[in-house]
Scaffold this motif. Sequence first.
Motif, short mmCIF file in Angstrom:
data_model
loop_
_atom_site.label_atom_id
_atom_site.label_comp_id
_atom_site.label_asym_id
_atom_site.label_seq_id
_atom_site.Cartn_x
_atom_site.Cartn_y
_atom_site.Cartn_z
N ASP A 142 8.03 47.51 -41.61
CA ASP A 142 8.37 46.10 -41.69
C ASP A 142 9.41 45.81 -40.63
O ASP A 142 10.34 46.61 -40.44
CB ASP A 142 8.93 45.76 -43.08
CG ASP A 142 8.96 44.27 -43.36
OD1 ASP A 142 9.66 43.54 -42.61
OD2 ASP A 142 8.29 43.83 -44.31
N ASP A 143 9.27 44.69 -39.91
CA ASP A 143 10.21 44.42 -38.83
C ASP A 143 11.49 43.74 -39.30
O ASP A 143 12.36 43.41 -38.49
CB ASP A 143 9.55 43.60 -37.71
CG ASP A 143 8.98 42.28 -38.19
OD1 ASP A 143 9.11 41.98 -39.39
OD2 ASP A 143 8.39 41.56 -37.36
N HIS A 144 11.63 43.54 -40.61
CA HIS A 144 12.89 43.02 -41.16
C HIS A 144 13.67 44.18 -41.78
O HIS A 144 13.24 44.72 -42.81
CB HIS A 144 12.62 41.95 -42.21
CG HIS A 144 12.06 40.68 -41.63
ND1 HIS A 144 10.72 40.50 -41.40
CD2 HIS A 144 12.68 39.55 -41.21
CE1 HIS A 144 10.52 39.31 -40.89
NE2 HIS A 144 11.69 38.71 -40.75
N ARG B 91 12.78 46.40 -45.15
CA ARG B 91 12.34 47.79 -44.93
C ARG B 91 13.28 48.77 -45.63
O ARG B 91 12.83 49.65 -46.38
CB ARG B 91 12.32 48.08 -43.43
CG ARG B 91 11.86 49.46 -43.06
CD ARG B 91 11.75 49.62 -41.56
NE ARG B 91 13.04 49.54 -40.87
CZ ARG B 91 13.43 48.55 -40.08
NH1 ARG B 91 12.62 47.53 -39.86
NH2 ARG B 91 14.61 48.57 -39.48
N ASP C 77 3.73 45.51 -43.35
CA ASP C 77 4.00 44.07 -43.26
C ASP C 77 2.85 43.38 -42.54
O ASP C 77 2.33 43.90 -41.55
CB ASP C 77 5.31 43.85 -42.50
CG ASP C 77 5.77 42.40 -42.50
OD1 ASP C 77 5.22 41.60 -43.28
OD2 ASP C 77 6.66 42.06 -41.72
#
Length: 220
Positions: free
Chosen positions: A10-12, A16, A56
């Motif tokens: 997940d890029d958050h 994550r 994600d």
Amino acid sequence: MDKIRIAVVDDHPIIREGVAELATTWEDVEVVATGASPRDALAIASTTLPDVLLLDYKLGRGTSASVCREISKSFPSVKIIVFTVFGDPTTVVEMVRAGAVGFMLKDSEASQLHLAIQQAARGESPIDPRVTATIVEAALAPIGSASGRNELDMREKKLLGMVALGLSNREIADRLFVSEKTVKNSLTKLYKKLGVSRRSEAAAIGVRHGYHKLVDDVSV
């Protein structure tokens, strides 16, 4: 009993790291890797082969459909659960076609996510009940303007078929050798003709009338 080996991409960072931390409280789950990009997802799949990968839907500017497809093809033992805030039918169709086995929303209860991981590891297909509800709602929704459908030419029917199959604007543009802007403009006109305002409504019409079966011939 062997633990279920999971990875989280997940890029958050907050999500994550939060999910990874939460998973440490489950006795039957072990977090083997985390990542933030499609490249990370591929590297994790190839090097650690987790039992379940929480992926994600939105990674950076695009969706994770292509990386999901590649992982599913190259590493079929890795069961992918899409973890996202997007629960519309079009998104679900797109990711299921790409190889995902499950679909969970990010505001799910911890117990629901834990159960989904267990189900995926057993070879089942966990889908958040709210997502199922949106799919049923779309299937039962009014089918737009009958006169509008009757006015569709073959090119528009095939375009609607691609929407029904869950293809993104980028994927449609690539198949038609046009720009994403052209696709977006064409869809805007198509939605107006059909009397719908959402992509999920258009997708439901496409499936209901079998336009997705026309997509094999992409010379439109």
